[in-house]
Design a protein around this motif. Structure first.
Motif, PDB file in Angstrom:
ATOM      1  N   SER A   1      56.395  27.986  41.996  1.00  0.00           N
ATOM      2  CA  SER A   1      55.529  26.834  41.760  1.00  0.00           C
ATOM      3  C   SER A   1      56.317  25.797  40.974  1.00  0.00           C
ATOM      4  O   SER A   1      57.214  26.143  40.199  1.00  0.00           O
TER       5      SER A   1
ATOM      6  N   ALA B   1      44.375  23.587  44.269  1.00  0.00           N
ATOM      7  CA  ALA B   1      45.235  23.134  43.177  1.00  0.00           C
ATOM      8  C   ALA B   1      44.590  21.894  42.558  1.00  0.00           C
ATOM      9  O   ALA B   1      43.685  21.290  43.161  1.00  0.00           O
TER      10      ALA B   1
ATOM     11  N   ARG C   1      54.475  26.073  36.698  1.00  0.00           N
ATOM     12  CA  ARG C   1      53.136  25.796  36.149  1.00  0.00           C
ATOM     13  C   ARG C   1      52.040  26.681  36.742  1.00  0.00           C
ATOM     14  O   ARG C   1      50.974  26.798  36.155  1.00  0.00           O
ATOM     15  N   GLN C   2      52.277  27.251  37.913  1.00  0.00           N
ATOM     16  CA  GLN C   2      51.285  28.108  38.568  1.00  0.00           C
ATOM     17  C   GLN C   2      49.942  27.390  38.720  1.00  0.00           C
ATOM     18  O   GLN C   2      48.880  27.977  38.551  1.00  0.00           O
TER      19      GLN C   2
ATOM     20  N   GLU D   1      53.043  21.894  48.185  1.00  0.00           N
ATOM     21  CA  GLU D   1      54.178  22.816  48.181  1.00  0.00           C
ATOM     22  C   GLU D   1      53.828  24.110  47.448  1.00  0.00           C
ATOM     23  O   GLU D   1      54.145  25.220  47.922  1.00  0.00           O
ATOM     24  N   ASP D   2      53.180  23.991  46.289  1.00  0.00           N
ATOM     25  CA  ASP D   2      52.816  25.178  45.512  1.00  0.00           C
ATOM     26  C   ASP D   2      51.872  26.082  46.290  1.00  0.00           C
ATOM     27  O   ASP D   2      52.045  27.310  46.308  1.00  0.00           O
ATOM     28  N   THR D   3      50.873  25.502  46.922  1.00  0.00           N
ATOM     29  CA  THR D   3      49.925  26.329  47.667  1.00  0.00           C
ATOM     30  C   THR D   3      50.573  26.916  48.922  1.00  0.00           C
ATOM     31  O   THR D   3      50.300  28.066  49.277  1.00  0.00           O
TER      32      THR D   3
ATOM     33  N   ARG E   1      47.604  26.607  40.752  1.00  0.00           N
ATOM     34  CA  ARG E   1      46.947  26.908  42.031  1.00  0.00           C
ATOM     35  C   ARG E   1      45.866  27.935  41.754  1.00  0.00           C
ATOM     36  O   ARG E   1      45.867  28.627  40.738  1.00  0.00           O
TER      37      ARG E   1
ATOM     38  N   LYS F   1      50.529  35.182  43.472  1.00  0.00           N
ATOM     39  CA  LYS F   1      50.692  34.691  42.105  1.00  0.00           C
ATOM     40  C   LYS F   1      52.163  34.635  41.699  1.00  0.00           C
ATOM     41  O   LYS F   1      52.521  33.892  40.785  1.00  0.00           O
TER      42      LYS F   1
ATOM     43  N   CYS G   1      53.774  27.771  49.286  1.00  0.00           N
ATOM     44  CA  CYS G   1      54.630  28.887  48.872  1.00  0.00           C
ATOM     45  C   CYS G   1      53.793  30.135  48.629  1.00  0.00           C
ATOM     46  O   CYS G   1      54.159  31.241  49.050  1.00  0.00           O
ATOM     47  N   ALA G   2      52.657  29.977  47.968  1.00  0.00           N
ATOM     48  CA  ALA G   2      51.778  31.121  47.707  1.00  0.00           C
ATOM     49  C   ALA G   2      51.256  31.707  49.015  1.00  0.00           C
ATOM     50  O   ALA G   2      51.200  32.932  49.185  1.00  0.00           O
TER      51      ALA G   2
END
Length: 169
Positions: free
Chosen positions: A41, A85, A45-46, A94-96, A48, A37, A98-99
């Motif tokens: 992002s 997402a 915006r988070q 990219e966001d997922t 995901r 978490k 990175c997580a």
């Protein structure tokens, strides 16, 4: 080379493809998910969602839906974490990703193993499976990782390339 604990963890972490059957503790899982978490992002915006699958029947159904797989795509891991997402999110991959990296590094710090699994994405997106993932409205799966206690130590890393960095100064 100057090393610190974080750099050492980055260099030591390996993909694990053989797991013991015992489940990850709730405390470790909670801490690991928290690190996901806190991953970067787009625009903060988070956007995901984390789906923790520990249901053996669902994992078996995903395996069965893999038409060209002869082996277990989850390598016997007792836990799989799916990252989803919004379907229309511009930077969802990219966001997922990175997580996922945060999750894998946190798991490594607890002595747990992980492996990035991309081959099941299409199966996770089928209506029969996706409806069982408890996703928020409009979200779709992008990728997942396995999580569990390794059966054995990972092999040493392969030598790294020396021709893959360019400097523009």
């Amino acid at each position: 080379m100057i090393l610190n604990h974080t750099v050492e963890a980055l260099m030591e972490r390996r993909s694990i493809r053989s797991y013991r059957s015992e489940q990850v503790s709730e405390e470790e899982l909670t801490d690991i998910l928290k690190t996901g978490k806190y991953a970067p992002s787009a625009m903060g915006r988070q956007a995901r969602h984390f789906t923790v699958i520990q249901n053996k029947a669902l994992l078996a159904d995903i395996r069965a839906a893999m038409q060209d797989a002869t082996d277990d795509p989850f390598y016997g891991a007792p836990t799989v974490i799916v990252l989803s997402a919004p379907a229309d999110a511009r930077f969802a991959p990219e966001d997922t990703s990175c997580a996922i990296m945060n999750l894998m590094l946190a798991a490594h710090s607890y002595g747990l193993g992980t492996c990035f699994i991309g081959c099941v994405r299409d199966v996770l997106r089928t209506p029969a499976i996706q409806s069982r993932l408890k996703l928020p409205e409009g979200y779709i799966p992008y990728s997942c990782i396995t999580l569990g206690y390794p059966k054995e130590h990972a092999d040493a890393p392969a030598p790294r390339r020396t021709d893959d960095v360019s400097y523009v100064r």
